[in-house]
Scaffold this motif. Structure first.
Motif, mmCIF file in Angstrom:
data_model
loop_
_atom_site.group_PDB
_atom_site.id
_atom_site.type_symbol
_atom_site.label_atom_id
_atom_site.label_comp_id
_atom_site.label_asym_id
_atom_site.label_seq_id
_atom_site.Cartn_x
_atom_site.Cartn_y
_atom_site.Cartn_z
ATOM 1 N N SER A 739 -21.800 10.687 13.072
ATOM 2 C CA SER A 739 -22.576 9.461 13.337
ATOM 3 C C SER A 739 -23.047 8.807 12.049
ATOM 4 C CB SER A 739 -23.784 9.793 14.225
ATOM 5 O OG SER A 739 -24.578 10.794 13.626
ATOM 6 N N ASP A 740 -22.431 9.190 10.925
ATOM 7 C CA ASP A 740 -22.805 8.647 9.610
ATOM 8 C C ASP A 740 -24.324 8.773 9.406
ATOM 9 O OD1 ASP A 740 -22.357 7.506 7.132
ATOM 10 O OD2 ASP A 740 -22.657 5.458 7.852
ATOM 11 N N ASN A 741 -24.831 9.944 9.714
ATOM 12 C CA ASN A 741 -26.272 10.208 9.644
ATOM 13 C C ASN A 741 -26.627 10.710 8.240
ATOM 14 O OD1 ASN A 741 -28.923 10.926 10.011
ATOM 15 N ND2 ASN A 741 -28.519 12.597 11.436
ATOM 16 N N LYS A 742 -26.848 9.778 7.318
ATOM 17 C CA LYS A 742 -27.150 10.168 5.943
ATOM 18 C C LYS A 742 -28.499 10.859 5.827
ATOM 19 C CE LYS A 742 -24.339 6.699 3.540
ATOM 20 N NZ LYS A 742 -24.364 5.553 2.580
ATOM 21 N N GLN A 743 -29.461 10.434 6.668
ATOM 22 C CA GLN A 743 -30.766 11.103 6.628
ATOM 23 C C GLN A 743 -30.602 12.586 6.968
ATOM 24 O OE1 GLN A 743 -33.426 10.120 5.405
ATOM 25 N NE2 GLN A 743 -34.144 8.109 6.066
ATOM 26 N N GLY A 744 -29.826 12.870 8.009
ATOM 27 C CA GLY A 744 -29.598 14.259 8.383
ATOM 28 C C GLY A 744 -28.771 15.012 7.363
ATOM 29 N N ALA A 745 -27.930 14.280 6.611
ATOM 30 C CA ALA A 745 -27.071 14.930 5.619
ATOM 31 C C ALA A 745 -27.866 15.418 4.411
ATOM 32 C CB ALA A 745 -25.975 13.967 5.174
ATOM 33 N N VAL A 746 -28.993 14.769 4.117
ATOM 34 C CA VAL A 746 -29.749 15.115 2.905
ATOM 35 C C VAL A 746 -30.157 16.589 2.894
ATOM 36 C CG1 VAL A 746 -31.862 14.678 1.584
ATOM 37 C CG2 VAL A 746 -30.525 12.755 2.466
#
Length: 919
Positions: A739-746
């Motif tokens: 889902s292109d979840n950059k916040q979760g990727a951090v």
């Protein structure tokens, strides 16, 4: 007669007469050597030395090309400079180059171009080599440096001359202004205070003044427009042979005869004051810069005059200062913003380097010579600068108060800033800075400005339109129309026109954000506008309209896009809490909870959740109460309040099971796992997380699943199960990519960096941490940024780059302290203690490790926890128990905020941003 193109070079020796008088014999030998150097250099560069011109130490040479002449001039300068002269002082030669048509007759050269070169030589400073534009345009050699010095009038010459300075590569000679006939900047006002902290703006203005002949500096009252204009004109004088002139129009009335006022200010002949045409005719042949200061109240009448003056002569540059533009074709607008203020949570070093603070301190020291920034008053000074929006005039008024008040006292009294800063009715009061701008608005514009005061931070056009629409519908029939503002109405469809008017009058700042503009009122003008219409029923209607709009907006904006309006959502929550509306308050608070987690606003989030929870007392509030309790548990954990966190999370889990809310149970168990981890109960933490993974996978709850897997992966790192950790963390990262979840990727990237550190693979660790930092900075995820910085600092420590490691760890520590993130501070302080100890700096190592034991009880990763503990034992033996106890006592009283101020400054630190340092 043969007229040919030639490059001319003329030189002479500075103050040779005095040298002859001091030691004639030595001077005779020196001049002979000088002549030989000149002849050798000219010949070596394809030139011909004709003869002396004037005094016995002057020379005249000609070349076929300008490049040969320039190369000869530079090499001659270097040769003369490097020669060891047996005199009381070295010989210094000045020179000039020109390129043009000359009469070549009997081995000599004649003509006006020869005279021009001689006049230019006479204008040069000792040791300086000048050239005309005709030479500079022919130069292509890389070894020749050319610096433009502007247009100049020279003795006996009717036309102005473009002048350049020649320098050798790497040359850094500094010279006084050349001795031309240019009018100086003496027609500009002189100020008793130093001009400072606007270098960037002056560079931008210089470029505009070279391109445009009409520039208007606009900005809010007190921003320093006049000072910037004067300094810009002063620096522009080399390009204006007739000088720079200043005309103060701030006290001029619109009905006065402006040509006469301006003519008198420019010291022109009486004939120039008769009409606009006569003024334009007088200025047409001149090359000058004219500053027209304080024109906002004259914009309508002065615009045609300025237009005619600019059209009359290409040599006239007009620089206008105003709070509004002149609305002329070809007018270049330059918006002057207030001085930059310190960021929230900045340490003393960052506070001191802020332009607004440096300006305040410079003015404060004029009121009290011993005033300075200290760790005790730094944050109050930063707060003063922030509350006054970095407006120089307001900062000067506040600085005067240090004669009788401490910065802490000034800060406390700024709640009534219009009273403490200047006398009522005085032109030097803070209120007076806004009076003209407010009075220049129409009633509808004033009403719109008053409505805009409800926005906290910035707002967009759509919000302005919808809030105004809600307000006007609610305000119908409220109160009596006892003022023009009360009687007026704001048409929401005209909001853009009102915004444009406020921006144009420098009352509203327009800021580009992604694909749309956002708008912001200064806090000082917000307070001013609120005082202009003190109508309680209308204010209540406005507050409700604002709150209702942002409640509605929360259902359509993603959490990753709420940052620009985060303060507005917070204000809406405050309204619903005050109004006793539990459902609305809880809904918005829960919407904001993740944002507060990302930016590290733990105390704010906890406080707001507690206020909302107190409202949820009915059975209909059970679900909201359970969700609020879970959020409070997480905030308590982040604040280090573990007992309160356990109580809240246990209550949330019980409520989730009773309500059948499986998603809430997953979130609460995730949070409980963090608490178990902090208490070194890793098996319990793993069990809690593994219990919820099947549900999250089955129901496609990717957002919570990535968080669960990330936490589980970190737990496997702590338990030494590195293969399991790798598998789980890589799955977590894949989930975020769906889902292109950059916040979760951090956090996933940060934990993968931790894994690589455990495996001693520093390059991979740095790669994951840098990628996580890039995401975190992009999304303003302060927590993630601090964690990734700490990992990058550890990488540099392992590589032996102790200075770089210290910079990164200091940045991580500053952010952690700003967020009160006790859970991460222990590890950062342990790493800093190791850095200081390894670099032989035992005092700061002691400070860091003593504070570590107060800041956090959470254990650091085993890979460096043992070394930190060993160093602490060495520190205890070196400093002794009494010294350690005193340091601990001071730390407990002062708190962590004092640590950054106590630690010695890093010698290599620069004002660059954290991210720039990393790159």
């Amino acid at each position: 007669m043969d007229w040919v193109l030639r490059a001319l070079m003329m030189t002479d020796v500075e103050r040779s007469t005095r040298l002859w008088q001091e030691d004639a014999a030595a001077m005779a030998s020196a001049i002979a050597r000088h002549d030989a150097i000149v002849e050798e250099t000219v010949t070596a560069n394809n030139g011909r030395l004709i003869k002396a011109r004037g005094e016995g130490d002057s020379t005249f040479s000609v070349f076929d090309s300008a490049e040969d002449a320039a190369r000869a001039a530079v090499r001659l300068h270097l040769a003369i400079k490097s020669e060891q002269w047996a005199l009381s002082r070295p010989i210094r030669v000045r020179g000039a180059l020109h390129f043009g048509s000359v009469e070549d007759r009997a081995g000599d050269c004649y003509g006006p171009e020869v005279n021009l070169c001689a006049r230019l030589r006479a204008a040069a400073q000792p040791g300086q080599m000048l050239a005309t534009g005709a030479v500079a345009r022919h130069l292509t050699g890389a070894e020749l440096g050319v610096a433009a010095l502007g247009k100049h009038r020279l003795k006996d010459l009717a036309e102005t001359v473009e002048v350049y300075q020649l320098t050798a590569p790497g040359g850094d000679d500094q010279f006084e202004p050349i001795a031309s006939l240019n009018a100086s900047a003496g027609f500009l006002p002189q100020y008793a205070t130093e001009f400072m902290y606007r270098e960037g703006e002056l560079e931008d203005l210089a470029q505009l003044l070279h391109r445009q002949n009409l520039v208007t500096i606009v900005g809010p009252g007190g921003a320093g427009k006049s000072r910037v204009a004067v300094e810009a004109a002063r620096r522009f004088t080399p390009w204006t042979p007739d000088g720079a002139h200043f005309v103060d129009l701030s006290g001029t009335r619109a009905e006065e005869h402006l040509p006469g006022v301006i003519s008198a200010g420019l010291r022109l002949r009486a004939e120039a004051s008769v009409s606009v045409e006569s003024l334009a005719a007088e200025l047409a042949p001149r090359e000058a810069c004219i500053v027209l200061d304080g024109c906002e109240h004259l914009a309508a009448v002065i615009s045609p005059l300025v237009k005619r003056v600019v059209q009359a002569g290409a040599g006239i540059t007009v620089l206008v200062t105003s709070r509004t533009t002149l609305k002329l074709a070809g007018e270049q607008v330059f918006r002057l913003l207030p001085l930059a203020i310190p960021r929230s949570g900045a340490d003393v070093e960052a506070i001191e380097s802020s332009p607004a603070v440096r300006f305040f301190v410079s003015r404060a020291t004029m009121a009290r010579h011993d005033f300075k920034v200290t760790p005790r008053n730094a944050r109050s000074i930063a707060a003063i600068c922030s509350q006054l929006d970095g407006i120089p005039a307001a900062l000067e008024m506040a600085a005067l108060r240090v004669r009788s008040l401490a910065p802490e006292q000034i800060e406390a009294r700024l709640t009534n800033r219009f009273r403490i800063l200047g006398q009522e009715g005085s032109q030097n009061s803070l209120k007076a800075l806004f009076d003209w701008s407010w009075d220049s608005l129409g009633p509808s514009e004033q009403r719109f400005a008053w409505c805009a005061t409800q926005f906290e931070g910035s707002f967009d056009l759509e919000s302005a339109e919808l809030v105004c629409d809600l307000f006007e519908r609610a305000a119908e029939g409220l109160g009596n129309a006892d003022s023009e503002v009360a009687a007026a109405k704001v048409d929401p469809y005209n909001a853009i026109d009102h915004i444009d008017s406020l921006v144009e009058k420098s009352l509203l700042v327009a800021e580009e954000s992604e694909s749309a503009m956002r708008y912001r009122l200064s806090s000082t003008f917000r307070e001013y506008a609120r005082e202009k219409w003190n109508d309680s029923p209308a204010l209540q209607a406005l507050e409700r309209a604002h709150a209702e709009h942002f409640r509605e907006k929360s259902s359509s904006v993603g959490r990753d896009r709420l940052l620009p309006d985060s303060k507005n959502f917070g204000r809406a929550i405050d309204y619903f809490v005050a109004a006793g509306a539990p459902a609305e308050a809880a809904e918005l608070a829960l919407f904001m909870s993740e944002h507060w987690q990302f930016v590290g606003a733990y105390a704010e989030g906890n406080r707001t959740m507690q206020r909302c929870l107190a409202l949820c007392t009915g059975p209909e509030d059970d679900r909201a109460r359970a969700r609020l309790t879970n959020a409070i548990g997480l905030f308590n954990y982040n604040l280090g309040l573990f007992g309160e966190a356990r109580e809240s999370l246990s209550e949330a889990i019980e409520a989730a099971e009773r309500l059948g809310d499986h998603l809430l149970r997953s979130k609460a168990l995730n949070n409980l796992a963090l608490l178990y981890m902090a208490e070194a109960k890793n098996a319990d933490a793993i069990k809690a997380l593994e219990e919820v993974v099947p549900y999250e996978r089955a129901h496609g709850e990717d957002e919570i699943l990535s968080r669960t897997l990330s936490n589980l992966g970190y737990l496997h790192i702590l338990t030494g199960e590195l293969e399991n950790a790798k598998s789980v963390l890589e799955e977590a990262l894949r989930v975020t990519s769906r889902s292109d979840n950059k916040q979760g990727a951090v956090p996933c990237l940060c934990n993968l960096s931790d894994l690589a550190l455990e495996e001693k693979n520093l390059d991979i660790a740095a790669g994951y941490a840098q990628r996580g930092l890039d995401y975190a900075e992009e999304l303003e995820n302060h927590v993630g940024a601090a964690c990734c910085m700490a990992n990058l600092g550890e990488v540099e420590l392992r590589r032996g780059n102790l200075e770089r490691a210290e910079i990164l760890l200091r940045s991580a520590l500053a952010r952690g302290i700003d967020m009160s993130a006790s859970w991460m501070l222990g590890s950062v302080l342990d790493l800093l203690g190791i850095v200081f100890w390894r670099s032989g700096r035992h005092d700061p190592a002691m400070l860091a490790l003593v504070h570590r034991r107060i800041a956090s009880t959470l254990p650091s990763p085993p890979r460096f926890a043992g070394e930190a503990e060993e160093i602490y034992g060495l520190v205890e033996r070196e400093f002794g128990p009494e010294s350690i106890a005193r340091s601990r006592h001071r730390a407990e009283i002062a708190g962590l905020a004092s640590l950054l101020d106590e630690l010695p400054r890093t010698p290599t630190r620069t004002p660059a941003t954290d991210k720039a340092v990393l790159k």
